[in-house]
Enzyme design. Structure first.
Site, PDB file in Angstrom:
ATOM      1  N   LYS A   1       0.843  -1.209   0.000  1.00  0.00           N
ATOM      2  CA  LYS A   1       0.000   0.000   0.000  1.00  0.00           C
ATOM      3  C   LYS A   1       0.874   1.253   0.000  1.00  0.00           C
ATOM      4  CE  LYS A   1      -3.113   2.539   3.097  1.00  0.00           C
ATOM      5  NZ  LYS A   1      -4.332   2.663   2.282  1.00  0.00           N
TER       6      LYS A   1
ATOM      7  N   LYS B   1     -17.981  -5.833  -6.703  1.00  0.00           N
ATOM      8  CA  LYS B   1     -17.602  -6.780  -5.668  1.00  0.00           C
ATOM      9  C   LYS B   1     -17.315  -8.179  -6.201  1.00  0.00           C
ATOM     10  CE  LYS B   1     -20.145  -6.673  -1.950  1.00  0.00           C
ATOM     11  NZ  LYS B   1     -19.365  -6.628  -0.717  1.00  0.00           N
TER      12      LYS B   1
ATOM     13  N   CYS C   1      -7.363  -0.837   2.134  1.00  0.00           N
ATOM     14  CA  CYS C   1      -7.605  -1.970   3.021  1.00  0.00           C
ATOM     15  C   CYS C   1      -8.649  -1.588   4.061  1.00  0.00           C
ATOM     16  CB  CYS C   1      -6.322  -2.349   3.757  1.00  0.00           C
ATOM     17  SG  CYS C   1      -4.995  -2.806   2.642  1.00  0.00           S
TER      18      CYS C   1
ATOM     19  N   CYS D   1     -27.224   2.559  -0.701  1.00  0.00           N
ATOM     20  CA  CYS D   1     -26.336   3.265  -1.622  1.00  0.00           C
ATOM     21  C   CYS D   1     -26.405   2.733  -3.035  1.00  0.00           C
ATOM     22  CB  CYS D   1     -24.893   3.118  -1.181  1.00  0.00           C
ATOM     23  SG  CYS D   1     -24.602   3.702   0.451  1.00  0.00           S
TER      24      CYS D   1
ATOM     25  N   HIS E   1     -20.439  11.793  -5.377  1.00  0.00           N
ATOM     26  CA  HIS E   1     -19.145  11.146  -5.591  1.00  0.00           C
ATOM     27  C   HIS E   1     -18.094  12.066  -6.196  1.00  0.00           C
ATOM     28  CE1 HIS E   1     -22.155   7.950  -5.319  1.00  0.00           C
ATOM     29  NE2 HIS E   1     -21.211   7.320  -4.655  1.00  0.00           N
TER      30      HIS E   1
ATOM     31  N   CYS F   1     -26.061  10.121  -1.084  1.00  0.00           N
ATOM     32  CA  CYS F   1     -25.428   9.433   0.045  1.00  0.00           C
ATOM     33  C   CYS F   1     -24.893  10.476   1.019  1.00  0.00           C
ATOM     34  CB  CYS F   1     -24.307   8.517  -0.479  1.00  0.00           C
ATOM     35  SG  CYS F   1     -23.702   7.333   0.740  1.00  0.00           S
TER      36      CYS F   1
HETATM   37  N1  GLN Z   1     -25.362   7.886   7.276  1.00  0.00           N
HETATM   38  C1  GLN Z   1     -24.210   7.517   6.529  1.00  0.00           C
HETATM   39  C2  GLN Z   1     -23.517   8.758   6.001  1.00  0.00           C
HETATM   40  O1  GLN Z   1     -24.157   9.702   5.710  1.00  0.00           O
HETATM   41  C3  GLN Z   1     -24.576   6.623   5.387  1.00  0.00           C
HETATM   42  C4  GLN Z   1     -23.361   6.182   4.617  1.00  0.00           C
HETATM   43  C5  GLN Z   1     -23.644   5.101   3.613  1.00  0.00           C
HETATM   44  O2  GLN Z   1     -24.718   4.984   3.130  1.00  0.00           O
HETATM   45  N2  GLN Z   1     -22.653   4.320   3.257  1.00  0.00           N
HETATM   46  O3  GLN Z   1     -22.332   8.813   5.871  1.00  0.00           O
HETATM   47 ZN    ZN Z   2     -25.151   5.708   0.942  1.00  0.00          ZN
END
Ligand code: GLN
Ligand code: ZN
Length: 756
Positions: free
Chosen positions: A23, A114, A515, A642, A693, A725
């Site tokens: 890494k 994945k 990791c 997500c 993102h 997210c």
């Molecule tokens: N509540 C989490 C956040 O806002 C949700 C993260 C996720 O969905 N992976 O970071």
């Molecule tokens: Zn999310």
């Protein structure tokens, strides 16, 4: 067991390094702080160390070509000359290799997904008609010869052609199977070249043999191995992560010199496979768990194998790791802070090598190892933490009502509308706000003891208050506290729950240089004290706006941890759910009337075989319901996921019976709405309208048009407005700007809905 010592095999060894040397070397190169030469030298050193470690443990079949600078699937594409042409052609330089793996300013990298049901991510092959398929054995031969120079004869590992095809996706309509003839020609050359270099056995991984196969792929397996099994080199066909099931006949008839099966995931298949084996075919038994960290039970294994060894004869049985050890950490010797008793129940890669070797020697030769192993297993079984009577009783006492809200959604929604007084198209976020360098350094300083509890408390109080003020200024309807006290959404809860332990160096590769260090669930789970009430209540106390409480769901906590193997996973999930249930009611009692329970990993837990989905979904949904149903009608339960591939699990998503679900959808332009339209979905939905993102700030118009799409399919009183997210990876300026646009989009659209 016969006195005859059995052969042993390791299917792959972790490559990141005991101290994550790879890494560091990779990231130094990427940052321009080191040269390619130094990376190559580090890599070579790691391979040497890992081979020697396996040799010292007495392993018979030591793998080569299991090393990777980033990902074994990308390596396989280099090997067969099928890297995506959009990155150029000709020999793959290290620079181009990393361009395919990592986003750069010039180009988007290959997609990542994945690896079966693990938390490892591989790069998805892009099948197009213009691939040239040229064998490139530089790496595979290089590693084989490198080991040979050290006096170690290895068994090279390659991903099999059919699994490779199945791992990828067509980019231009090219049917993956149409590429098989070219691919087979290349494999033939590769296997012959390795044989010519001295390899007598090659491990050929076909994990798709444990998945549902379409008839065309069944045929493809037959025709591919018809060719490959005839080559002079002996093939160990490896299958892992599940039972062969309806592919058993297929797998045993492919004519390979050996067949490897996963006996940890699917111990029940042993007799059937042994009975179907072709005469002289070697059976490799994956008995040492490659996916989890618990010590093996050598006595039990010894007993369960006696029969097959007698039947087939010791020459035809190899003992092996169930899959590559890629998914387990290096060695428990690096754990200095872990409770020594818990540590004695664990087995990381190094310990697994020793277990494998001892098992092959048998209890007479490896008497001491067997005795020590027996002692540790007995201790684990007897440990008080393994069985908490109060938790067991609470689980046994569950009634049907324990999994149900007081009333149905429609009745609840009426109460919630009245009590919460939210506008149409309510706006909110998913929970986290930017985790700035300052937030992270304060948390780290507190953890190290450099910042007192009081100082840290004051800092968090100030951060949370600021965050609330910012949300008020932006004009969001439902606020959150920002999750600044949380390092990770699973770790935070694990640290507050009984039954969890944390390692110092239990790292496993997630992708590339990244990791993760999953918590270890070693005992019955319970909640000694409230976990989130303090900060959620504090946040609520500094505003008049509704405050949303934030929890991580039971399935996500389960999926992202090393789970104990002495009770069913379902029981552990329900224990976590019971602990969360207490937290949910405590939040409610503290006046938090909106509570979000995140389940981003719900889909990840889906079994590899369709026929097993419903059983999993049933207990997973019940775990969520157990956590969330002990509240008044007026308390609004949210969940978050997500992803947006819902089509196939939509009935289960609906069965969660959350009042509101938020999900990622901005990037896919609300594609998931089709599924919702087709199946109908009664409760409220927040399809993400802001792709978090990247730092890009979506405009109000853009978010409005996404919402208009949603409003074509959903009732106006069903739609929430939120990002895709959490915002923890973003910076404040872009976050404020984007959320301001988001609030404006909702406000602009409201008048037209009210009059409708
Ligand atoms: N509540 C989490 C956040 O806002 C949700 C993260 C996720 O969905 N992976 O970071
Ligand atoms: Zn999310």
């Amino acid at each position: 067991m016969a006195s005859h010592q059995l052969s042993t095999a390791v299917l792959g060894f972790p490559r990141i390094g005991r101290r994550r040397e790879l890494k560091v070397a990779l990231e130094d190169l990427w940052r321009g702080k080191a040269t390619e030469e130094s990376l190559l030298a580090t890599a070579k050193g790691l391979r040497e160390r890992h081979w020697k470690q396996q040799q010292a443990a007495g392993i018979t079949s030591i793998p080569s070509n299991d090393f990777s600078f980033y990902d074994q699937v990308l390596d396989a594409l280099v090997l067969v000359g099928a890297t995506p042409t959009r990155f150029g052609s000709g020999p793959v330089t290290l620079d181009r290799y990393f361009k395919m793996a990592r986003n750069s300013n010039e180009q988007t990298a290959m997609e990542m997904t994945k690896w079966f049901d693990t938390n490892y991510h591989y790069l998805v092959p892009e099948w197009t008609s213009d691939l040239s398929f040229q064998p490139n054995t530089t790496k595979a031969l290089g590693e084989f010869n490198e080991a040979k120079a050290l006096g170690i004869h290895t068994r090279p590992v390659v991903i099999g052609p059919i699994s490779l095809l199945l791992l990828g996706k067509s980019e231009d309509g090219t049917a993956p199977l149409s590429l098989l003839p070219q691919l087979l020609a290349v494999y033939t050359t590769i296997l012959n070249d390795l044989h010519a270099a001295g390899a007598d056995w090659i491990q050929i991984d076909e994990p798709h043999l444990v998945t549902d196969l379409e008839p065309a792929f069944v045929d493809a397996y037959k025709s591919a191995y018809e060719t490959l099994a005839k080559l002079p080199v002996k093939l160990m066909l490896t299958t892992y992560f599940g039972a062969l099931g309806d592919n058993l006949e297929l797998a045993t008839s492919l004519g390979t010199a050996g067949l490897h099966i996963d006996l940890v995931r699917a111990p029940e298949q042993l007799n059937d496979v042994a009975a179907k084996l072709a005469p002289e075919q070697i059976l490799s038994l994956g008995v040492i768990e490659g996916r989890n960290i618990w010590l093996a039970n050598l006595d039990a294994l010894q007993t369960s194998l006696a029969d097959v060894i007698r039947k087939l004869g010791p020459e035809r049985v190899h003992l092996a790791t169930s899959c590559s050890l890629l998914h387990t950490p290096y060695t428990t010797e690096e754990e200095h802070l872990l409770d020594p008793r818990i540590k004695s129940w664990l087995s990381f890669s190094q310990q697994k090598l020793e277990e494998l070797a001892a098992l092959a020697q048998g209890p007479d030769s490896a008497k001491d190892v067997f005795a020590e192993n027996r002692k540790r297993n007995q201790d684990r079984l007897a440990a008080e933490s393994s069985t908490n009577p109060a938790v067991r009783k609470a689980l046994a006492d569950l009634k049907d009502e324990s999994f149900r809200r007081k009333d149905e959604y429609t009745a609840r929604a009426m109460v919630q509308r009245e009590e919460l007084g939210l506008p149409l198209l309510p706006t909110t976020t998913i929970g986290s706000f930017p985790q700035t360098a300052e937030v992270r350094s304060k948390r780290a300083a507190h953890k190290k003891g450099h910042l007192s509890d009081a100082e840290y408390h004051d800092y968090l109080a100030k951060e949370i208050t600021d965050c609330v003020r910012k949300q008020e200024a932006i004009g969001l309807d439902v606020l959150v506290h920002g999750e600044f006290e949380r390092n990770d959404m699973v770790e935070y809860f694990g640290e507050h729950l009984a039954g969890f332990a944390f390692t110092e160096n239990g790292w496993v590769q997630s992708y590339g240089s990244r990791c993760v260090k999953p918590p270890v669930i070693y005992g019955d789970v319970s909640r000694p004290a409230p976990m989130t009430i303090k900060w959620s209540s504090f946040a609520r106390s500094v505003t008049d706006k509704p405050m949303k409480g934030m929890l991580t769901g039971p399935i996500t906590i389960l999926q992202w941890s090393f789970v104990r193997n002495d009770i069913p996973e379902k029981d552990t999930a329900w224990q976590i759910a019971l602990a969360l249930r207490g937290e949910v009611t405590d939040l409610e009692a503290a006046g938090i009337r909106i509570i979000q329970v995140d389940e981003p990993a719900l889909r990840e837990g889906l079994p590899l075989r369709r026929k097993d989905w419903q059983t999993y979904l049933d207990w997973a949904v019940k775990a969520f319901r157990l956590a969330t149903t002990d509240v008044e009608n007026g308390t609004q339960i949210h969940t978050h996921m997500c992803y947006c591939e819902f089509e196939d699990v939509l009935p289960s998503i609906a069965a969660l019976d959350a009042d509101v679900i938020s999900m990622e959808s901005a990037r896919s332009k609300m594609e998931m709405l089709d599924a919702f339209k087709k199946h109908g979905y009664p409760n409220e939905i927040g399809p993400g309208v802001y792709d978090i993102h990247s730092p890009r700030v979506p405009s109000t118009a853009e978010m409005k048009s996404l919402l208009e799409l949603a409003l074509k399919v959903l009732r106006p009183d069903q739609v929430w407005v939120n990002p895709d997210c959490g915002l923890k990876t973003r910076q404040w300026p872009e976050t404020t700007e984007a959320l301001t646009n988001l609030v404006t989009a909702a406000r602009d659209l409201r008048p037209s809905l009210q009059s409708a």
